[in-house]
Design a protein around this motif. Structure first.
Motif: not given
Length: 647
Positions: A606-621
């Motif tokens: 999963i990847a988040a962009t915008g005000a929150v920028q983060a990536t996570a391996s797997g299906r939970l962030l």
């Protein structure tokens, strides 16, 4: 502790220019006030347009006298100089508040509608649905809590939080707006529980409740096209009928509420002949390769009443102006192409009811029990490709909030279950020999979700959504949906049931609730949250509705899970796109904010962009975030394909 109320001082007269200046200066504030006070049952698109219309109609026609301003205090501003406090604003605010409250009051049978109860003439947007941007879980929970209040209670809460410094001022303004019991409204507002850790005023000031900062989506494009074609066909038919009505005819005669004949051809005449109705024999359903309405036998004590059947067929073919005609979305209301099948003819309560099936539609004709056809009703619903799971029952009567069903011949036992009380046993419902049930309570068509009755028919669970056929309820992943059996499945539906209110009268065939992820909560919080995807499938295929729900631990049984995303005409969580991805801003008990996201089993990252920028391996962030932060979510599936969040 209540602040000291400000004594109202006499206000000078207000002219149109002064009121206009206040309206223009504080237009977003006034529209927000109207939007929050208007009945939530209008829907977000209608509330947005109506709030703008109420504010734009709030200007006086001429100079406002001091008498008109009696009771309009100009208290010390809440929070200092940032709040408006002038007679012009007080007057316009009062006009908006009064109109918004009137929109939520019940209207008498012969009483003309108030301006707020009518669709706004201006502003108007064609082909688009407009609604505020979605907020986090706290905003959605507060929106649900506000919807449960009465109009005066909602107005009291909004005035207290956004406008006035004391309860005395709130009561004074409510009284001037025509509220009969302002004190009771303030008490009701005091009982509203805001979401845990919410920031009260800043929640109401968020974009979730800002009708001036909007998102736009298209309306149902297929339905618009169908309506345009129907309008052209209706115009042509009206022109033809207008010509034929002046020609000699055979009159109304025994056709009851049917209009005068307008066509003569062999197929139309056969469809009007009761002797040519098709009827399935009593045991056909036991031998048929495929179950459905086509194998239902004709039941009821009036199946041989030729005059009744002739009236019902004639009204179906030519409904007169006194006939109330309703249909589910995407259902044609024209006459049968040939002789239809008879499913039922008999007396139900105070009405005589006939139910037909023409292979594609169910048609219910109802007239008064004494044979008076002056208030006849005709209801249409899609029923093509019905099978044993979806052809379990047909609504044959509604009265005083109760509903009666005609059950399928293979249904041997019927019981009533409250979805909001998953631990309670289902209560048996008596069914007569002809398959008609005793009256049972129908889910209330309001936002006051205190119970949600459903019918248990063997292993199948169905519920009334205001249409001829009840909707089947299921649980599980899109490729493994099954009936709601067992405590865990009923517990999931207890948190989902209240959201069925948004799916009423949409031609819904089935609704599935899928728990696609379970996520341990960060920040030292105990327990795990559940992510659910609720998908409503319609009889017409198009028009599906999808809700992503976030259920934190510790909620009482029956508490509605806060929705974090909505989508229409989306394949998400369905057979053609059996995946899910959603996110939410969540505040921990320690007061820290986190951006949470979860995907279904086949999500690899999963990847988040915008005000929150983060990536996570797997299906939970789960990452720290700031209040109000907005971000876009994407995911990568195990097969390498990209997945976007439900929206």
């Amino acid at each position: 502790m209540e602040q000291q109320a400000t004594a109202p001082r006499p206000l000078p007269p207000v002219d149109v220019e002064q009121a206009e200046a206040a309206l223009i200066e504080h237009y977003p504030r006034l529209v927000r006030l109207g939007y929050l006070v208007l009945p939530p049952a209008l829907g977000r698109n209608r509330r947005v347009l109506t709030a703008h219309a109420l504010v734009q109609r709030a200007l006086p026609r001429n100079r406002v006298t001091t008498t008109e301003l009696t009771g309009l205090a100009v208290p010390a501003p809440r929070g200092g100089a940032g709040s408006p406090a002038d007679p012009g604003y007080a007057y316009v605010r009062q006009r908006v508040l009064r109109a918004a409250l009137e929109a939520g009051r019940p209207r008498g049978r012969w009483q003309l509608p108030k301006p707020g109860q009518l669709p706004p003439l201006l502003p108007q947007v064609w082909g688009l649905r407009l609604f505020p941007r979605s907020g986090g879980a706290d905003e959605l929970a507060l929106d649900q809590a506000l919807a449960a209040l009465s109009g005066p209670g909602r107005a009291a809460y909004v005035l207290r939080v956004l406008e006035l410094p004391s309860d005395s001022d709130v009561r004074q303004v409510l009284k001037a707006a025509g509220v009969e019991d302002p004190a009771a409204a303030v008490v009701e507002a005091s009982g509203l529980r805001t979401p845990a850790g919410s920031r009260d005023a800043s929640l109401l000031e968020s974009m979730e409740f800002d009708p001036c900062s909007l998102q736009a989506r298209p309306t149902d494009l297929m339905r618009r096209r169908q309506h345009a074609r129907a309008a052209l066909a209706a115009a042509a038919a009206a022109a033809v009928c207008g010509t034929l009505l002046v020609l000699p005819g055979s009159g109304w005669g025994p056709d009851g509420a049917a209009a005068p004949p307008y066509a003569q051809n062999a197929a139309a005449q056969q469809a009007l002949d009761p002797a040519k109705l098709t009827r399935a024999s009593t045991g056909t359903w036991k031998r048929a390769d495929r179950s459905g309405f086509a194998v239902w036998p004709a039941r009821g004590d009036r199946t041989d009443d030729q005059e009744l059947l002739r009236r019902a067929l004639a009204v179906w073919a030519r409904p007169g102006s006194s006939v109330r005609v309703t249909s589910t979305p995407g259902t044609a209301t024209g006459p049968a192409a040939g002789p239809p099948q008879l499913l039922y003819a008999g007396e139900v309560g105070q009405a005589t009811v006939v139910v037909f099936h023409d292979g594609l539609r169910l048609v219910r004709y109802a007239e008064a029990k004494n044979g008076d056809t002056g208030g006849a009703a005709l209801d249409f619903a899609r029923a093509d490709a019905a099978d044993g799971d979806s052809a379990t029952a047909v609504v044959v009567g509604r009265a005083d909030g109760n509903v009666r069903y005609l059950t399928a011949p293979w249904v041997s036992e019927v019981a009533v279950r409250d979805l909001l009380k998953p631990g309670e046993s289902a209560q048996p419902l008596r069914t007569a020999a002809d398959g008609v049930t005793d009256p049972t309570i129908s889910p209330a068509p309001t936002n006051d979700c205190r119970s949600w009755p459903a019918l248990q028919m063997g292993g199948r669970l169905v519920t009334d959504l205001g249409e001829l056929t009840p909707a089947r309820l299921t649980v599980g992943a899109p490729d493994g949906q099954h009936d709601v059996t067992g405590p865990a499945a009923r517990a999931d539906w207890a948190h989902t049931a209240c959201h069925l209110q948004t799916m009423r009268s949409q031609g819904v065939r089935s609704v599935n609730s899928w728990t696609f992820a379970t996520q341990p909560l960060p920040g030292g919080a105990a327990g795990s949250a559940e992510w659910l995807c609720t998908r409503a499938e319609t009889w017409r295929g198009a028009g599906s509705r999808v809700l992503a729900l976030f259920q934190p631990p510790g909620a009482r049984p029956g508490a509605a899970s806060p929705p974090v995303a909505r989508a229409e005409d989306s394949p998400a969580c369905g057979a053609h796109d059996p995946h899910a991805l959603a996110g939410v801003l969540w505040k921990s008990p320690a007061g820290n904010w986190y951006a949470l996201a979860a995907g279904s089993d086949d999500v690899e990252s999963i990847a988040a962009t915008g005000a929150v920028q983060a990536t996570a391996s797997g299906r939970l962030l789960a990452v720290p975030a700031k209040p109000g932060a907005r971000s876009a979510l994407t995911a990568r599936l195990t097969d390498g394909k990209k997945l976007t969040a439900i929206h």
